[in-house]
Design a protein around this motif. Structure first.
Motif, PDB file in Angstrom:
ATOM      1  N   SER A   9      -1.546  13.580   5.946  1.00 46.23           N
ATOM      2  CA  SER A   9      -2.393  12.210   6.042  1.00 46.23           C
ATOM      3  C   SER A   9      -3.955  12.463   6.323  1.00 46.23           C
ATOM      4  O   SER A   9      -4.708  11.589   5.862  1.00 46.23           O
ATOM      5  CB  SER A   9      -1.863  11.101   6.564  1.00 46.23           C
TER       6      SER A   9
ATOM      7  N   GLU B  53       2.685   1.591  -3.409  1.00 43.52           N
ATOM      8  CA  GLU B  53       1.923   2.275  -4.303  1.00 43.52           C
ATOM      9  C   GLU B  53       1.453   3.863  -4.081  1.00 43.52           C
ATOM     10  O   GLU B  53       1.565   4.469  -5.086  1.00 43.52           O
ATOM     11  CB  GLU B  53       0.477   1.498  -4.604  1.00 43.52           C
ATOM     12  N   LYS B  54       1.013   4.074  -2.926  1.00 43.29           N
ATOM     13  CA  LYS B  54       0.506   5.405  -2.436  1.00 43.29           C
ATOM     14  C   LYS B  54       1.451   6.239  -2.720  1.00 43.29           C
ATOM     15  O   LYS B  54       1.270   7.501  -3.340  1.00 43.29           O
ATOM     16  CB  LYS B  54      -0.165   5.246  -1.271  1.00 43.29           C
ATOM     17  N   TYR B  55       2.768   5.964  -2.259  1.00 43.41           N
ATOM     18  CA  TYR B  55       3.857   7.072  -2.333  1.00 43.41           C
ATOM     19  C   TYR B  55       4.689   6.947  -3.519  1.00 43.41           C
ATOM     20  O   TYR B  55       5.741   7.663  -3.640  1.00 43.41           O
ATOM     21  CB  TYR B  55       4.447   7.070  -1.103  1.00 43.41           C
TER      22      TYR B  55
ATOM     23  N   TRP C 161       5.345   8.320   3.741  1.00 42.19           N
ATOM     24  CA  TRP C 161       5.266   9.577   3.726  1.00 42.19           C
ATOM     25  C   TRP C 161       6.682  10.201   3.938  1.00 42.19           C
ATOM     26  O   TRP C 161       6.985  10.892   3.360  1.00 42.19           O
ATOM     27  CB  TRP C 161       4.418  10.072   4.609  1.00 42.19           C
TER      28      TRP C 161
ATOM     29  N   SER D  44       0.830  -1.172  -0.028  1.00 47.03           N
ATOM     30  CA  SER D  44       0.010  -0.002   0.131  1.00 47.03           C
ATOM     31  C   SER D  44       0.727   1.295  -0.049  1.00 47.03           C
ATOM     32  O   SER D  44       0.561   2.283  -0.718  1.00 47.03           O
ATOM     33  CB  SER D  44      -0.973   0.029   1.206  1.00 47.03           C
TER      34      SER D  44
ATOM     35  N   ASP E 145       2.569   3.354   6.394  1.00 43.15           N
ATOM     36  CA  ASP E 145       2.038   4.642   5.422  1.00 43.15           C
ATOM     37  C   ASP E 145       2.754   5.968   5.849  1.00 43.15           C
ATOM     38  O   ASP E 145       3.250   6.557   5.226  1.00 43.15           O
ATOM     39  CB  ASP E 145       0.580   5.011   5.828  1.00 43.15           C
TER      40      ASP E 145
END
Length: 203
Positions: free
Chosen positions: A138, A39-41, A161, A36, A157
């Motif tokens: 966030s 992919e997100k960052y 970040w 996750s 997460d």
């Protein structure tokens, strides 16, 4: 070995366990959260990200900083912040250690801020300023509930970040520079490097 989502190469628990020698159950728990964050960052330096988070979290087993130092450990780890007499006073007193080591810097202004905002997450986010920046970015209220960062989703997460904010993909193949940016020094460099090389080979 991998699956793909939105064009990003994604890890499986099996490859994570093989690469890091972490516990199989732990690998199954943390792999979705690592994916996750990647992919997100949009993390490109997957091998370096895994190596650094693996070392910082003791093979993904703990997402909160262990500050239970002996007096000898304090003198070795924080030589500029401890005299022998002060180290003896703070021997095996984690809260006292955190407030002394982190107090008055990194945005920590209250006498208890060092302990409240000690290292948490897969990359050990530390200090009020970092917690606040992550909270604002966030939307997760880690200021009032810092313990959120001890849960796997938030742990990775926040690591993703931090990776993005510190532009760590620029040093995705430079183990020493990446370690200094994350750790402030070169603690555990050999372990980080060994994991990095294993992951890199498997990729």
């Amino acid at each position: 070995i991998f699956r793909y989502a939105l064009g990003v190469k994604m890890l499986t628990p099996e490859i994570l366990q093989t690469a890091t020698n972490c516990n199989a159950i732990t690998a199954a728990v943390v792999t979705p959260h690592i994916n996750s964050a990647i992919e997100k960052y949009k993390i490109e330096g997957v091998a370096m990200f895994i190596a650094q988070t693996c070392h910082e979290s003791a093979k993904f087993e703990t997402f909160v900083e262990n500050l239970n130092y002996s007096s000898t450990g304090l003198l070795r780890t924080f030589p500029s912040r401890y005299t022998e007499s002060l180290a003896l006073k703070h021997h095996r007193k984690p809260e006292m250690i955190a407030n002394h080591v982190y107090g008055g810097r990194m945005g920590n202004t209250l006498s208890t801020s060092g302990w409240r905002y000690k290292g948490r997450g897969a990359i050990q986010l530390t200090g009020y300023s970092n917690y606040r920046s992550y909270a604002l970015s966030s939307g997760f209220d880690v200021i009032n509930t810092p313990e959120l960062l001890e849960q796997p989703y938030y742990a990775f997460d926040s690591a993703g970040w931090f990776w993005r904010e510190n532009k760590l993909d620029r040093v995705k193949d430079d183990i020493q520079t990446a370690t200094r940016k994350i750790n402030g020094g070169l603690n555990g460099l050999d372990d980080r490097n060994n994991i990095y090389r294993k992951v890199k080979n498997l990729l």
